[in-house]
Motif scaffolding. Structure first.
Motif, PDB file in Angstrom:
ATOM      1  N   LEU A 349       0.824  -1.203   0.000  1.00  0.00           N
ATOM      2  CA  LEU A 349       0.000   0.000   0.000  1.00  0.00           C
ATOM      3  C   LEU A 349       0.862   1.259   0.000  1.00  0.00           C
ATOM      4  N   LEU A 350       1.894   1.285   0.841  1.00  0.00           N
ATOM      5  CA  LEU A 350       2.772   2.459   0.886  1.00  0.00           C
ATOM      6  C   LEU A 350       3.481   2.670  -0.453  1.00  0.00           C
ATOM      7  N   ALA A 351       3.943   1.586  -1.066  1.00  0.00           N
ATOM      8  CA  ALA A 351       4.605   1.706  -2.369  1.00  0.00           C
ATOM      9  C   ALA A 351       3.637   2.245  -3.416  1.00  0.00           C
ATOM     10  N   GLY A 352       2.400   1.733  -3.425  1.00  0.00           N
ATOM     11  CA  GLY A 352       1.416   2.200  -4.386  1.00  0.00           C
ATOM     12  C   GLY A 352       1.074   3.666  -4.197  1.00  0.00           C
ATOM     13  N   LEU A 353       0.885   4.102  -2.951  1.00  0.00           N
ATOM     14  CA  LEU A 353       0.565   5.500  -2.685  1.00  0.00           C
ATOM     15  C   LEU A 353       1.726   6.427  -3.045  1.00  0.00           C
ATOM     16  N   THR A 354       2.944   5.936  -2.888  1.00  0.00           N
ATOM     17  CA  THR A 354       4.112   6.730  -3.295  1.00  0.00           C
ATOM     18  C   THR A 354       4.103   6.971  -4.798  1.00  0.00           C
ATOM     19  N   LEU A 355       3.800   5.930  -5.572  1.00  0.00           N
ATOM     20  CA  LEU A 355       3.731   6.078  -7.022  1.00  0.00           C
ATOM     21  C   LEU A 355       2.597   7.018  -7.432  1.00  0.00           C
ATOM     22  N   ILE A 356       1.464   6.910  -6.769  1.00  0.00           N
ATOM     23  CA  ILE A 356       0.335   7.800  -7.080  1.00  0.00           C
ATOM     24  C   ILE A 356       0.693   9.251  -6.798  1.00  0.00           C
ATOM     25  N   THR A 357       1.321   9.498  -5.663  1.00  0.00           N
ATOM     26  CA  THR A 357       1.728  10.863  -5.323  1.00  0.00           C
ATOM     27  C   THR A 357       2.709  11.419  -6.345  1.00  0.00           C
ATOM     28  N   ALA A 358       3.668  10.593  -6.755  1.00  0.00           N
ATOM     29  CA  ALA A 358       4.648  11.032  -7.750  1.00  0.00           C
ATOM     30  C   ALA A 358       3.984  11.344  -9.086  1.00  0.00           C
ATOM     31  N   GLY A 359       3.031  10.518  -9.507  1.00  0.00           N
ATOM     32  CA  GLY A 359       2.342  10.755 -10.771  1.00  0.00           C
ATOM     33  C   GLY A 359       1.547  12.045 -10.760  1.00  0.00           C
ATOM     34  N   LEU A 360       0.818  12.308  -9.678  1.00  0.00           N
ATOM     35  CA  LEU A 360       0.038  13.543  -9.587  1.00  0.00           C
ATOM     36  C   LEU A 360       0.941  14.764  -9.495  1.00  0.00           C
ATOM     37  N   ALA A 361       2.055  14.648  -8.780  1.00  0.00           N
ATOM     38  CA  ALA A 361       3.007  15.765  -8.691  1.00  0.00           C
ATOM     39  C   ALA A 361       3.596  16.076 -10.060  1.00  0.00           C
ATOM     40  N   LEU A 362       3.847  15.042 -10.849  1.00  0.00           N
ATOM     41  CA  LEU A 362       4.365  15.246 -12.202  1.00  0.00           C
ATOM     42  C   LEU A 362       3.364  16.000 -13.067  1.00  0.00           C
ATOM     43  N   LEU A 363       2.088  15.691 -12.927  1.00  0.00           N
ATOM     44  CA  LEU A 363       1.063  16.410 -13.669  1.00  0.00           C
ATOM     45  C   LEU A 363       0.925  17.853 -13.198  1.00  0.00           C
ATOM     46  N   GLY A 364       1.324  18.120 -11.978  1.00  0.00           N
ATOM     47  CA  GLY A 364       1.238  19.465 -11.449  1.00  0.00           C
ATOM     48  C   GLY A 364       2.121  20.471 -12.157  1.00  0.00           C
ATOM     49  N   ARG A 365       3.007  20.007 -13.030  1.00  0.00           N
ATOM     50  CA  ARG A 365       3.849  20.909 -13.810  1.00  0.00           C
ATOM     51  C   ARG A 365       3.482  20.885 -15.293  1.00  0.00           C
ATOM     52  N   ALA A 366       2.344  20.287 -15.654  1.00  0.00           N
ATOM     53  CA  ALA A 366       1.949  20.169 -17.061  1.00  0.00           C
ATOM     54  C   ALA A 366       1.805  21.553 -17.686  1.00  0.00           C
ATOM     55  N   PRO A 367       2.586  21.870 -18.707  1.00  0.00           N
ATOM     56  CA  PRO A 367       2.566  23.222 -19.282  1.00  0.00           C
ATOM     57  C   PRO A 367       1.461  23.404 -20.314  1.00  0.00           C
ATOM     58  N   VAL A 368       1.255  24.642 -20.711  1.00  0.00           N
ATOM     59  CA  VAL A 368       0.229  24.947 -21.697  1.00  0.00           C
ATOM     60  C   VAL A 368       0.592  24.387 -23.066  1.00  0.00           C
ATOM     61  N   ASP A 369       1.872  24.263 -23.348  1.00  0.00           N
ATOM     62  CA  ASP A 369       2.329  23.703 -24.628  1.00  0.00           C
ATOM     63  C   ASP A 369       2.909  22.301 -24.410  1.00  0.00           C
ATOM     64  N   GLY A 370       2.269  21.526 -23.542  1.00  0.00           N
ATOM     65  CA  GLY A 370       2.798  20.235 -23.137  1.00  0.00           C
ATOM     66  C   GLY A 370       2.774  19.189 -24.230  1.00  0.00           C
ATOM     67  N   SER A 371       3.493  18.117 -23.978  1.00  0.00           N
ATOM     68  CA  SER A 371       3.572  16.980 -24.880  1.00  0.00           C
ATOM     69  C   SER A 371       3.040  15.749 -24.157  1.00  0.00           C
ATOM     70  N   TYR A 372       2.252  14.935 -24.848  1.00  0.00           N
ATOM     71  CA  TYR A 372       1.695  13.731 -24.239  1.00  0.00           C
ATOM     72  C   TYR A 372       2.800  12.785 -23.786  1.00  0.00           C
ATOM     73  N   ALA A 373       3.808  12.567 -24.638  1.00  0.00           N
ATOM     74  CA  ALA A 373       4.858  11.602 -24.329  1.00  0.00           C
ATOM     75  C   ALA A 373       5.700  12.033 -23.136  1.00  0.00           C
ATOM     76  N   VAL A 374       5.847  13.333 -22.945  1.00  0.00           N
ATOM     77  CA  VAL A 374       6.721  13.846 -21.883  1.00  0.00           C
ATOM     78  C   VAL A 374       5.938  14.232 -20.634  1.00  0.00           C
ATOM     79  N   ASP A 375       4.787  14.853 -20.796  1.00  0.00           N
ATOM     80  CA  ASP A 375       4.074  15.456 -19.668  1.00  0.00           C
ATOM     81  C   ASP A 375       2.883  14.654 -19.161  1.00  0.00           C
ATOM     82  N   VAL A 376       2.383  13.700 -19.957  1.00  0.00           N
ATOM     83  CA  VAL A 376       1.180  12.966 -19.568  1.00  0.00           C
ATOM     84  C   VAL A 376       1.443  11.476 -19.392  1.00  0.00           C
TER      85      VAL A 376
END
Length: 502
Positions: A349-376
């Motif tokens: 559970l802790l490992a899974g929640l760590t991955l979820i937190t990292a994924g959402l944090a990564l989306l928190g920097r999604a730019p207006v001119d983002g790329s699917y392969a890099v930002d999503v």
């Protein structure tokens, strides 16, 4: 309350195939899960066609989720009283009829009302499924595998709905995402009647007792009203003054308090309060609310980011989400059960929640001119892997904290908190995104840039919520902390989870 049916409640497996029954139950559940997500990609088309406001658009989703979550406990209790197969098939009929009403809706009011009716049918269907699975597969090992298959179908179905929503909306229009349920629902209903074994309703304590006396209707009304008012208060917070928001919030809390008092005094409560004496069950449900709040908000806002910021079509948006159900299905069926058995549900559970937190944090920097392969895509894969690990682990922990005689109620509570987490998460995150966008556009910023900034704020808040879930799980579900509880429930619960998944 567990059903007092005894071993003669179901015909033998030679009469009714258990595998065929599992397929029917998964198919019925898949339809309701898909419909909870299939609308996300179609939202812009629905808004443009029916004239929804930005805040009101979220009610296309919430109108389904709130009665679904609020009625799960009552539907489960009614299933004990009238028979689980009868409740399951009746739910399929209601859900299918409501889907047709959604498909022919010509205005916001009719669509929202039909979506609410869909939620009622979904609750009737979903509330009894886990109880039927437990009866079909009584052995620990086979039961664990059946639940793993069922969980994989539900988890992958949520993401698959996004793909189907995009494909159907672009090819046939948004009405088709609801009308497609008509042939599917009819086939599932017929299959359920032919394949699922009939079960005996629970015996009443007195000859005059019936469904009306066995079900806690006032309790159901109180908790459903409290949930609906809570989400309404959050959704409309940006459109009313602080005093009005606080007043509505206080009223929602009063309804929750009334529900608690009702459950403490009712002869046959909808929810036995003794369940909450289990620290591990209560903590696991709390962690799940936070986890689902972040994940469900991502599915909704992520689809809008791809369309309104990156300019994706409905079909391309649905295709962009397709790696999620594939990853979830593969990981959950091939690795999750073995991983839980080897490392224990707490660590997984802790490992899974760590991955979820990292994924959402990564989306928190999604730019207006983002790329699917890099930002999503990287964030999508992190979230999928994290959910595939965390969901079976938190399910096992929650169920291990209940007494055997309370397993049915614990299942209903777990399903309810899952829906509550999704509803509240969606309400909070969409409100934050809309408020941020409105503030920036009012200050003169371009609409696309302001929209992207609003979505980044929502993703960042979702990451904070997921991090809170991680911290809560690390502290509250730690085996060392819980093993000192009466009965050493964490230790025995972990052992049961290991047995089920081995």
């Amino acid at each position: 309350m567990p059903s007092r049916t005894g071993p003669t409640s179901h015909p033998t497996p030679r009469t009714y195939s258990r595998r065929a029954s599992l397929v029917v139950l998964c198919a019925g559940t898949l339809m309701t899960v898909l419909d909870g997500n299939i609308v996300t990609v179609a939202m812009p088309a629905i808004q443009e066609d029916l004239g929804f406001s930005a805040a009101g658009l979220a009610w296309v989703v919430n109108a389904y989720l709130i009665p679904f979550g609020g009625l799960l406990l009552l539907a489960g209790r009614l299933g004990d009283l009238v028979g689980r197969r009868r409740m399951f098939t009746a739910g399929l009929a209601v859900f299918t009829a409501a889907s047709v009403l959604c498909g022919v809706a010509t205005g916001p009011a009719l669509l929202i009302a039909a979506r609410a009716l869909q939620g009622v049918g979904g609750a009737m269907t979903s509330a009894v499924v886990l109880g039927m699975l437990v009866s079909l597969f009584p052995g620990a090992r086979e039961q664990g595998r059946a639940i793993a298959v069922f969980s994989a179908v539900g988890a992958a179905g949520g993401a698959l709905g996004t793909f189907l929503g995009g494909a159907l909306t672009q090819a046939l229009g948004w009405h088709s995402i609801f009308l497609i349920n008509l042939p599917i629902g009819v086939l599932a209903w017929v299959a359920a009647l032919r394949i699922l074994a009939p079960d005996r309703p629970e015996r009443q304590d007195r000859p005059g007792d019936g469904v009306g006396r066995g079900a806690d209707h006032p309790g159901a009304a109180l908790v459903t009203g409290a949930l609906m008012l809570t989400v309404y208060t959050i959704l409309g917070a940006g459109d009313r003054n602080l005093g009005g928001t606080l007043a509505l919030g206080a009223l929602a809390l009063a309804l929750f308090a009334g529900f608690t008092v009702r459950q403490a005094r009712a002869a046959r409560p909808l929810l036995r309060l003794r369940l909450f004496r289990s620290r591990i069950l209560t903590s696991a449900n709390g962690v799940q609310i936070l986890m689902i709040a972040g994940m469900y908000g991502f599915q909704y806002i992520g689809a809008l980011y791809l369309q309104r910021v990156l300019g994706y079509s409905e079909l391309l948006t649905g295709t962009a989400f397709l790696p999620a159900p594939v990853a979830i299905g593969v990981l959950m069926l091939s690795l999750s059960a073995r991983t839980v058995a080897r490392f224990g549900p707490y660590r997984v559970l802790l490992a899974g929640l760590t991955l979820i937190t990292a994924g959402l944090a990564l989306l928190g920097r999604a730019p207006v001119d983002g790329s699917y392969a890099v930002d999503v895509l990287p964030a999508l894969l992190l979230l999928s892997a994290g959910f595939a690990a965390a969901m079976p682990a938190v399910t096992g922990l929650a169920m291990s904290g209940a007494r055997p005689e309370d397993a049915g109620l614990a299942s209903g509570l777990f399903n309810t908190t899952q829906v509550v987490g999704g509803s509240l998460g969606l309400a909070v995150l969409t409100t934050l995104a809309a408020s941020r966008t409105e503030k920036l556009t009012g200050a003169g910023e371009q609409l696309v840039a302001a929209t992207a900034d609003g979505y980044r704020l929502a993703f960042t808040v979702a990451a904070v919520v997921a991090a809170t879930a991680l911290t809560s799980a690390a502290v509250l579900l730690c085996p060392g902390r819980n093993s000192s509880a009466p009965g050493a429930e964490a230790e025995s619960g972990t052992r049961e989870v290991h047995e089920a998944f081995n």
